[in-house]
Design a protein around this motif. Structure first.
Motif, PDB file in Angstrom:
ATOM      1  N   ASP A 106      -1.805  -1.992   5.162  1.00  0.00           N
ATOM      2  CA  ASP A 106      -2.876  -2.771   5.796  1.00  0.00           C
ATOM      3  C   ASP A 106      -4.016  -1.869   6.271  1.00  0.00           C
ATOM      4  OD1 ASP A 106      -1.625  -5.200   5.383  1.00  0.00           O
ATOM      5  OD2 ASP A 106      -0.584  -5.184   7.304  1.00  0.00           O
ATOM      6  N   TYR A 107      -3.669  -0.669   6.738  1.00  0.00           N
ATOM      7  CA  TYR A 107      -4.667   0.289   7.215  1.00  0.00           C
ATOM      8  C   TYR A 107      -5.611   0.687   6.076  1.00  0.00           C
ATOM      9  CZ  TYR A 107      -6.457   4.869   8.776  1.00  0.00           C
ATOM     10  OH  TYR A 107      -7.257   5.937   9.102  1.00  0.00           O
ATOM     11  N   PHE A 108      -5.059   1.004   4.913  1.00  0.00           N
ATOM     12  CA  PHE A 108      -5.890   1.372   3.763  1.00  0.00           C
ATOM     13  C   PHE A 108      -6.733   0.182   3.294  1.00  0.00           C
ATOM     14  CE2 PHE A 108      -2.455   4.651   2.992  1.00  0.00           C
ATOM     15  CZ  PHE A 108      -3.250   5.739   3.316  1.00  0.00           C
ATOM     16  N   SER A 109      -6.129  -1.015   3.289  1.00  0.00           N
ATOM     17  CA  SER A 109      -6.865  -2.206   2.859  1.00  0.00           C
ATOM     18  C   SER A 109      -8.042  -2.476   3.785  1.00  0.00           C
ATOM     19  CB  SER A 109      -5.942  -3.431   2.836  1.00  0.00           C
ATOM     20  OG  SER A 109      -5.032  -3.367   1.774  1.00  0.00           O
ATOM     21  N   ALA A 110      -7.803  -2.371   5.097  1.00  0.00           N
ATOM     22  CA  ALA A 110      -8.869  -2.633   6.069  1.00  0.00           C
ATOM     23  C   ALA A 110     -10.039  -1.672   5.876  1.00  0.00           C
ATOM     24  CB  ALA A 110      -8.323  -2.524   7.490  1.00  0.00           C
ATOM     25  N   ASN A 111      -9.736  -0.434   5.493  1.00  0.00           N
ATOM     26  CA  ASN A 111     -10.776   0.574   5.275  1.00  0.00           C
ATOM     27  C   ASN A 111     -11.278   0.613   3.825  1.00  0.00           C
ATOM     28  OD1 ASN A 111     -10.878   1.793   7.957  1.00  0.00           O
ATOM     29  ND2 ASN A 111      -8.801   2.493   7.519  1.00  0.00           N
ATOM     30  N   LYS A 112     -10.734  -0.294   2.995  1.00  0.00           N
ATOM     31  CA  LYS A 112     -11.072  -0.332   1.560  1.00  0.00           C
ATOM     32  C   LYS A 112     -10.932   1.050   0.910  1.00  0.00           C
ATOM     33  CE  LYS A 112     -14.152  -4.301   2.066  1.00  0.00           C
ATOM     34  NZ  LYS A 112     -13.064  -5.251   1.763  1.00  0.00           N
ATOM     35  N   ASP A 113      -9.896   1.757   1.349  1.00  0.00           N
ATOM     36  CA  ASP A 113      -9.643   3.113   0.831  1.00  0.00           C
ATOM     37  C   ASP A 113      -8.679   3.008  -0.345  1.00  0.00           C
ATOM     38  OD1 ASP A 113      -9.571   5.808   0.560  1.00  0.00           O
ATOM     39  OD2 ASP A 113      -9.061   6.251   2.641  1.00  0.00           O
ATOM     40  N   TRP A 114      -9.173   2.391  -1.437  1.00  0.00           N
ATOM     41  CA  TRP A 114      -8.305   2.046  -2.555  1.00  0.00           C
ATOM     42  C   TRP A 114      -7.749   3.267  -3.271  1.00  0.00           C
ATOM     43  CZ3 TRP A 114      -7.526  -2.488  -1.023  1.00  0.00           C
ATOM     44  CH2 TRP A 114      -8.553  -3.348  -0.652  1.00  0.00           C
ATOM     45  N   ASN A 115      -8.550   4.336  -3.373  1.00  0.00           N
ATOM     46  CA  ASN A 115      -8.097   5.536  -4.096  1.00  0.00           C
ATOM     47  C   ASN A 115      -6.863   6.153  -3.434  1.00  0.00           C
ATOM     48  OD1 ASN A 115     -10.091   5.381  -6.042  1.00  0.00           O
ATOM     49  ND2 ASN A 115     -11.549   6.607  -4.855  1.00  0.00           N
ATOM     50  N   ARG A 116      -6.863   6.189  -2.122  1.00  0.00           N
ATOM     51  CA  ARG A 116      -5.717   6.765  -1.412  1.00  0.00           C
ATOM     52  C   ARG A 116      -4.536   5.795  -1.392  1.00  0.00           C
ATOM     53  NH1 ARG A 116      -6.889   8.417   4.430  1.00  0.00           N
ATOM     54  NH2 ARG A 116      -4.875   9.416   4.208  1.00  0.00           N
ATOM     55  N   MET A 117      -4.839   4.518  -1.442  1.00  0.00           N
ATOM     56  CA  MET A 117      -3.775   3.521  -1.259  1.00  0.00           C
ATOM     57  C   MET A 117      -2.786   3.488  -2.416  1.00  0.00           C
ATOM     58  SD  MET A 117      -4.232  -0.501  -0.363  1.00  0.00           S
ATOM     59  CE  MET A 117      -2.848  -1.643  -0.334  1.00  0.00           C
ATOM     60  N   GLY A 118      -3.228   3.809  -3.631  1.00  0.00           N
ATOM     61  CA  GLY A 118      -2.389   3.661  -4.818  1.00  0.00           C
ATOM     62  C   GLY A 118      -0.994   4.247  -4.699  1.00  0.00           C
ATOM     63  N   PRO A 119      -0.859   5.557  -4.418  1.00  0.00           N
ATOM     64  CA  PRO A 119       0.483   6.154  -4.340  1.00  0.00           C
ATOM     65  C   PRO A 119       1.348   5.536  -3.237  1.00  0.00           C
ATOM     66  CG  PRO A 119      -1.209   7.852  -4.491  1.00  0.00           C
ATOM     67  CD  PRO A 119      -1.928   6.571  -4.265  1.00  0.00           C
ATOM     68  N   TYR A 120       0.713   5.117  -2.131  1.00  0.00           N
ATOM     69  CA  TYR A 120       1.470   4.501  -1.034  1.00  0.00           C
ATOM     70  C   TYR A 120       1.973   3.115  -1.460  1.00  0.00           C
ATOM     71  CZ  TYR A 120      -0.271   8.169   2.047  1.00  0.00           C
ATOM     72  OH  TYR A 120      -0.545   9.394   2.632  1.00  0.00           O
ATOM     73  N   ALA A 121       1.121   2.361  -2.168  1.00  0.00           N
ATOM     74  CA  ALA A 121       1.534   1.039  -2.640  1.00  0.00           C
ATOM     75  C   ALA A 121       2.708   1.162  -3.612  1.00  0.00           C
ATOM     76  CB  ALA A 121       0.355   0.335  -3.318  1.00  0.00           C
ATOM     77  N   GLU A 122       2.649   2.147  -4.497  1.00  0.00           N
ATOM     78  CA  GLU A 122       3.738   2.342  -5.461  1.00  0.00           C
ATOM     79  C   GLU A 122       5.031   2.761  -4.758  1.00  0.00           C
ATOM     80  OE1 GLU A 122       2.677   4.842  -8.719  1.00  0.00           O
ATOM     81  OE2 GLU A 122       0.808   3.771  -9.129  1.00  0.00           O
TER      82      GLU A 122
END
Length: 539
Positions: A350-366
């Motif tokens: 949710d933290y990455f989504s709120a900041n629209k930090d999509w590039n960093r979010m990928g590995p965490y989502a996986e």
């Protein structure tokens, strides 16, 4: 007389009921009152003992048959439609108890917590007034505030010795009222004061729980809501304060709060998620200096290196690395096979989504999706798994949509089956992936009739062969139930299956299936009769 073998279970049940039925709960209080009336009016009769159960009848508007299980009182049964422990079961329990000891004494003991709560509340309110009178001018500065909180907490919650768990909420609410009464007038300073007070109170309540040996079960029963309210109130204050730039005068207060919040995640204590969440929010919104975060990481490393580090410490350590954009270090911890970290990861998604930090979010989502199946396996609570699945799918959806990662979205749905069935079924049908859709139905095991006529109709037009295994599965399931109603249902589905085979010009396959099935079920005379009646075979 009560058989001797029932005396000890009766005492156990008497104590269990004090926790099952709460005197402070109006509904429970009315239930016990009604049960007491039925007992005192002599409406319990035919009391008898069979094996390890107590049976009786209660003459109410209509007679109710009661079966008391003294070993597990909550598993007792009654023929009335009420859910849970009812007035008839209460009446039978009191009738049985009357043969061993005083019912009035048990009622008095049952009501004792509510009396003690009122007494504690009245005493607490008086002490709070005395504290306000004796405190004179309100204390100022961080140390003054904390000293005031400490004095009030000790005076109101521990002055009379060990507080009973069931009176803690009353005393704690008095303490909070006293704390709020000492708040500064200026709005920003008032908010900071309350935030410091809530964090202090959370830690003091933790210390009190540990001091008196209150386990998680006891906390859950009597005052877990106090911790949750403190956390929620802190979040509300943080949201209000984070909207504006904080005055420089706040700096020394925030630094001291940082030092005092250290114990939130390092002690061995329950309430793991609540204290980890409060810690993460504080470090996200207030403790922003790089040197603070680096120093905190160094402190936590010793806890992380322990053989079995506690989850809040691990969550705090990972969080600080994420804030410092040390993704490699954070992911090295999260990628270790440990499904227990899964719920903590929702916050970071949710933290990455709120900041629209999509590039960093990928590995965490996986990494998050990879842990979902093992995490859900460890729970037997179907509804809790459903709730968590909804949160998980909702959390990763923005990333999958924004970055066109629908394969990852589908993987998440697969990992969370059967709890994600409705979302996955909808996705596959909308994409026209009917083979996968049919495989999903077979995996879940739903009867084909429950899949919706519109679904069946559309697939019949598009790819009718996909429905064949679903009909085969349904027919087998009905025959295995081995009763006349299910045999009729099997025959009805066999007719639809025959229509499908004809549509596909596969009459020979249908004939082979029918012959094999009839041979396999030749001893099921009722099923053979239903096949004749349905004109699937000659009479």
């Amino acid at each position: 007389m009560i058989p001797e073998r029932f005396l000890e279970p009766l005492e156990f049940a008497a104590n269990e009921l004090k926790g099952l039925l709460r005197a402070e709960n109006e509904e429970d209080a009315r239930l016990v009152q009604k049960g007491l009336m039925l007992f005192r009016q002599g409406l319990v009769y035919q009391l008898r003992f069979e094996d390890d159960k107590v049976l009786a009848t209660v003459q109410d508007v209509t007679p109710a048959k009661v079966e008391l299980n003294l070993e597990f009182i909550h598993l007792s049964e009654c023929s009335c439609p009420a859910e849970g422990f009812c007035r008839h079961q209460t009446a039978v329990f009191l009738q049985l108890l009357s043969k061993a000891r005083s019912v009035s004494m048990w009622i008095e003991e049952w009501r004792k917590p509510i009396k003690e709560k009122q007494t504690a509340k009245n005493w607490g309110l008086q002490r709070a007034k005395d504290l306000l009178k004796s405190s004179g001018q309100l204390k100022t500065g961080y140390d003054g505030w904390v000293a005031g909180f400490e004095e009030s907490f000790t005076e109101l919650l521990e002055k009379q010795g060990e507080p009973r768990p069931y009176v803690l909420p009353e005393l704690f609410h008095v303490y909070l009222r006293r704390m709020k009464a000492g708040a500064p007038v200026e709005q920003e300073w008032k908010l900071l004061y309350l935030l410091i007070g809530y964090v202090f109170s959370f830690k003091k309540l933790m210390a009190l729980s540990k001091k008196y040996g209150h386990g998680e079960e006891l906390i859950d029963r009597y005052y877990r809501h106090l911790y949750q309210s403190l956390m929620e109130d802190s979040v509300e204050i943080m949201n209000k304060l984070s909207v504006h730039s904080l005055p420089f005068a706040f700096d020394q207060y925030i630094e001291k709060l940082k030092d005092d919040s250290a114990g939130l995640i390092t002690g061995s204590f329950g309430l793991d998620y609540e204290r980890a969440h409060l810690y993460r929010l504080l470090w996200t919104h207030f403790f922003k200096k790089k040197e603070w975060r680096e120093a905190e990481i160094q402190k936590l490393e010793s806890f992380i290196k322990e053989e079995s580090p506690i989850l809040p410490s691990v969550a705090g350590y990972v969080h600080l690395h994420i804030l410092e954009r040390n993704d490699e270090q954070a992911l090295s911890v999260l990628n270790v096979p440990n499904h227990l970290m899964t719920p903590y990861m929702l916050y970071w998604i949710d933290y990455f989504s709120a900041n629209k930090d999509w590039n960093r979010m990928g590995p965490y989502a996986e990494a998050f999706i990879h842990k979902l199946r093992d995490y859900l396996k460890q729970s037997d609570d179907y509804y809790a798994c459903m709730d968590f699945t909804r949160m998980a799918i909702k959390a990763i959806s923005p990333y999958c949509l924004e970055c066109s990662k629908m394969d990852l979205y589908e993987k998440a749905l697969m990992e969370t089956l059967p709890y994600s069935y409705s979302d996955y079924e909808y996705l596959l049908f909308e994409k026209g992936e009917f083979i996968k859709w049919a495989d999903l139905q077979a995996f879940i095991g739903f009867d084909i009739e429950s899949l919706g006529k519109d679904r069946i109709r559309e697939i019949s037009k598009m790819e009718p062969s996909i429905l064949l295994p679903l009909y085969h599965q349904a027919i087998t399931a009905h025959i295995n139930m081995k009763n006349r109603d299910h045999y009729r249902e099997a025959v009805r589905k066999m007719k639809k299956l025959r229509t499908l085979y004809n549509k596909l010009k596969r009459q020979e396959d249908w004939q082979l299936f029918l012959e094999l099935l009839l041979e396999k079920t030749k001893r099921l005379r009722a099923f053979q009769e239903e096949c004749k009646r349905g004109k699937l075979i000659d009479a």
